[in-house]
Motif scaffolding. Structure first.
Motif, PDB file in Angstrom:
ATOM      1  N   UNK A  36       0.785  -1.426   0.124  1.00  9.58           N
ATOM      2  CA  UNK A  36      -0.217   0.139  -0.052  1.00  9.58           C
ATOM      3  C   UNK A  36       0.911   1.324  -0.027  1.00  9.58           C
ATOM      4  N   UNK A  37       1.958   1.162   0.790  1.00 13.94           N
ATOM      5  CA  UNK A  37       2.682   2.458   0.761  1.00 13.94           C
ATOM      6  C   UNK A  37       3.575   2.665  -0.607  1.00 13.94           C
ATOM      7  N   UNK A  38       3.951   1.577  -1.053  1.00 18.13           N
ATOM      8  CA  UNK A  38       4.825   1.819  -2.400  1.00 18.13           C
ATOM      9  C   UNK A  38       3.686   2.414  -3.286  1.00 18.13           C
ATOM     10  N   UNK A  39       2.526   1.908  -3.463  1.00 22.32           N
ATOM     11  CA  UNK A  39       1.524   2.291  -4.505  1.00 22.32           C
ATOM     12  C   UNK A  39       1.142   3.813  -4.168  1.00 22.32           C
ATOM     13  N   UNK A  40       1.131   4.288  -2.930  1.00 22.75           N
ATOM     14  CA  UNK A  40       1.095   5.646  -2.510  1.00 22.75           C
ATOM     15  C   UNK A  40       1.944   6.492  -2.811  1.00 22.75           C
ATOM     16  N   UNK A  41       3.310   6.056  -2.597  1.00 21.79           N
ATOM     17  CA  UNK A  41       4.564   6.761  -2.899  1.00 21.79           C
ATOM     18  C   UNK A  41       4.645   7.052  -4.531  1.00 21.79           C
ATOM     19  N   UNK A  42       4.122   5.893  -5.293  1.00 21.53           N
ATOM     20  CA  UNK A  42       4.062   6.304  -6.617  1.00 21.53           C
ATOM     21  C   UNK A  42       2.978   7.607  -6.920  1.00 21.53           C
ATOM     22  N   UNK A  43       2.008   7.580  -6.343  1.00 21.32           N
ATOM     23  CA  UNK A  43       1.232   8.538  -6.671  1.00 21.32           C
ATOM     24  C   UNK A  43       1.775   9.924  -6.106  1.00 21.32           C
ATOM     25  N   UNK A  44       2.315   9.886  -4.986  1.00 20.37           N
ATOM     26  CA  UNK A  44       3.020  11.371  -4.694  1.00 20.37           C
ATOM     27  C   UNK A  44       4.296  11.498  -5.361  1.00 20.37           C
ATOM     28  N   UNK A  45       4.875  10.467  -5.687  1.00 18.13           N
ATOM     29  CA  UNK A  45       6.300  10.434  -6.540  1.00 18.13           C
ATOM     30  C   UNK A  45       7.345  10.943  -5.377  1.00 18.13           C
ATOM     31  N   UNK A  46       7.144  10.589  -4.113  1.00 19.62           N
ATOM     32  CA  UNK A  46       8.265  10.603  -3.146  1.00 19.62           C
ATOM     33  C   UNK A  46       8.366   9.064  -2.493  1.00 19.62           C
ATOM     34  N   UNK A  47       9.583   8.931  -1.994  1.00 20.55           N
ATOM     35  CA  UNK A  47       9.579   7.602  -1.008  1.00 20.55           C
ATOM     36  C   UNK A  47       9.236   7.636   0.099  1.00 20.55           C
TER      37      UNK A  47
END
Length: 184
Positions: A36-47
């Motif tokens: 889930x956090x990797x998917x959200x990170x790809x949305x925001x463009x930040x790790x």
């Protein structure tokens, strides 16, 4: 921790609070949270997770799929944690020779049928059955056959009990109830 006397035998049954359930609930929670956090990170463009780089993952379609799998895993993890919290499947088997009654009690999920309680007369018990299947995933279960009713399991179907223990438990139960044993 069986409590046994000449006339009364109370056998506690362990529920879903086992080490394996705790282990898999933790693994499932951490893995799905990572997805889930990797998917959200790809949305925001930040790790959001320093160890996992999401810079190379596009939100459409990989990020959306990662979020979906993460949310699905979190739901399954929450179900597993609820079974552990409510200790589903725990209870006891009570055999009372003085009253001639067998009581089976199990805890379920909260609601109308949270308490599962069955009571039978000892004279209606016909036999103790052992189901033994060997192979890759062995299955060893004890059943109690009662007149006019379906066979009732006395042990958990998912427990990995060795052959000697299940035979000893069947002999002990049959001796206390004064019925025969059948294996299938």
């Amino acid at each position: 921790m069986n409590r046994r006397s000449k006339w009364l035998w109370i056998e506690p049954i362990t529920g879903s609070r086992k080490r394996s359930n705790f282990f898999w609930a933790c693994i499932l929670f951490l893995g799905s949270l990572g997805f889930f956090l990797v998917g959200i990170s790809s949305y925001f463009g930040e790790n959001l997770i320093p160890l996992l780089s999401s810079q190379q993952i596009l939100f459409v379609p990989q990020g959306i799929v990662m979020c979906f799998y993460g949310i699905a895993g979190l739901f399954i993890s929450s179900y597993l944690w609820c079974t552990i919290l409510f200790n589903v499947g725990s209870g006891y088997n009570k055999f009372d020779k003085k009253k001639g009654i067998v009581c089976l009690f199990r805890w379920g999920f909260p609601g109308v049928n949270r308490r599962i309680f069955s009571r039978f007369l000892m004279k209606d018990i016909q036999m103790i059955k052992m189901e033994i299947q060997e192979g890759i995933s062995p299955r060893r279960v004890l059943y109690m056959e009662i007149k006019g009713r379906q066979d009732i399991p006395l042990t958990r179907t998912g427990d990995n009990v060795n052959l000697r223990e299940i035979e000893q438990k069947a002999a002990e139960s049959a001796r206390f109830l004064r019925v025969s044993i059948e294996g299938f």
